[in-house]
Design a protein around this motif. Sequence first.
Motif, PDB file in Angstrom:
ATOM      1  N   THR A 112      33.446 -19.379 -25.518  1.00  0.00           N
ATOM      2  CA  THR A 112      34.068 -20.105 -26.632  1.00  0.00           C
ATOM      3  C   THR A 112      34.596 -21.453 -26.158  1.00  0.00           C
ATOM      4  O   THR A 112      34.429 -22.482 -26.829  1.00  0.00           O
ATOM      5  N   ARG A 115      31.677 -23.807 -25.705  1.00  0.00           N
ATOM      6  CA  ARG A 115      31.217 -24.373 -26.983  1.00  0.00           C
ATOM      7  C   ARG A 115      32.088 -25.558 -27.390  1.00  0.00           C
ATOM      8  O   ARG A 115      31.588 -26.563 -27.908  1.00  0.00           O
ATOM      9  N   GLU A 120      27.762 -27.006 -29.185  1.00  0.00           N
ATOM     10  CA  GLU A 120      26.936 -25.830 -29.468  1.00  0.00           C
ATOM     11  C   GLU A 120      25.579 -25.904 -28.775  1.00  0.00           C
ATOM     12  O   GLU A 120      25.106 -24.928 -28.195  1.00  0.00           O
ATOM     13  N   ASP A 260      37.322 -18.763 -32.157  1.00  0.00           N
ATOM     14  CA  ASP A 260      36.072 -18.372 -32.811  1.00  0.00           C
ATOM     15  C   ASP A 260      35.257 -17.426 -31.934  1.00  0.00           C
ATOM     16  O   ASP A 260      34.151 -17.746 -31.491  1.00  0.00           O
ATOM     17  N   GLY A 263      31.817 -16.451 -33.591  1.00  0.00           N
ATOM     18  CA  GLY A 263      30.732 -17.398 -33.377  1.00  0.00           C
ATOM     19  C   GLY A 263      30.118 -17.260 -31.995  1.00  0.00           C
ATOM     20  O   GLY A 263      28.898 -17.392 -31.822  1.00  0.00           O
ATOM     21  N   ASP A 266      27.928 -14.126 -31.949  1.00  0.00           N
ATOM     22  CA  ASP A 266      26.663 -14.396 -32.629  1.00  0.00           C
ATOM     23  C   ASP A 266      25.699 -15.147 -31.712  1.00  0.00           C
ATOM     24  O   ASP A 266      24.489 -14.855 -31.685  1.00  0.00           O
TER      25      ASP A 266
END
Length: 275
Positions: A112, A115, A120, A260, A263, A266
């Motif tokens: 995280t 990112r 991303e 997040d 995210g 995922d």
Amino acid sequence: YANSPQLAATLLEEGKASPADIFLAQDPGALSVVQDMFRTIPDDTLNKVSQWARSPGDKWIGISGRARVVVYNSERVTKADLPADLWDFIYPQWEGRIGFPPTNASFQTMITAMRHLWGEGKTLRWLKGIHANNPRTYSNNTATVEAVANGEIDIGFVNHYYLLRLSSEKSGSFPASNYHPRAGGPAALIMVTGIGILSTSNNQDAAEEFLAFMVSRAAQEYFTTQTFEYPVIDGVDIDPLLTPLSEIAAPTISFQDLADLEGTQDMLREVGILP
């Protein structure tokens, strides 16, 4: 009791009906996910805690600090062999030599942070590059460090204190060492175990007493001498085996930017690192 992301999801599902008084989590990502459910920490407890270990808005506090590291087999790899930056582990010379625990909350928090720091696209490219190097995955940090020491892998992505705990339990030499990446970045992230009080708690006084104890001198000395973590209050010396925080090129990142986790999970599934 469960891992931090699972507990955070449970609290969100329970909402105002949650029976919990406090939430203790091993990483700031899970705490940030549910921080709107917390009441403000009392000032006399809050003010004991160093600023780096407090959440934005002072809704929760860290009770011990931990650093992300690259643990390496010191009989097969030298520190000079290790790249300055985490990015370089995607190159072919590291194929079959890497291990990590993908379900671990701290590993997911590192991704995280990646990112946020790298964006991303670059994070996805790094994950795909690592995955192409056929890494070994383990159930937890302890198993990863043991695999490094046993020569199953040459390096692992873990928190700093697992090596120190294992080496303190072993007689003789332990062929593994921690490396804080010279260039900093996500593998030099400083995190906390943290705690917050649910605003719906029916035991507010007891919860406040518990938090006050966790940042007391006695508790903080326990964390650094027995679990090899960093204290979050002034006046407590770190264990001599710990690298001072001032010598780690840690990235500047808000704990709120680590919220997040969904995210991140995922993205790990997209790459095939998580099922």
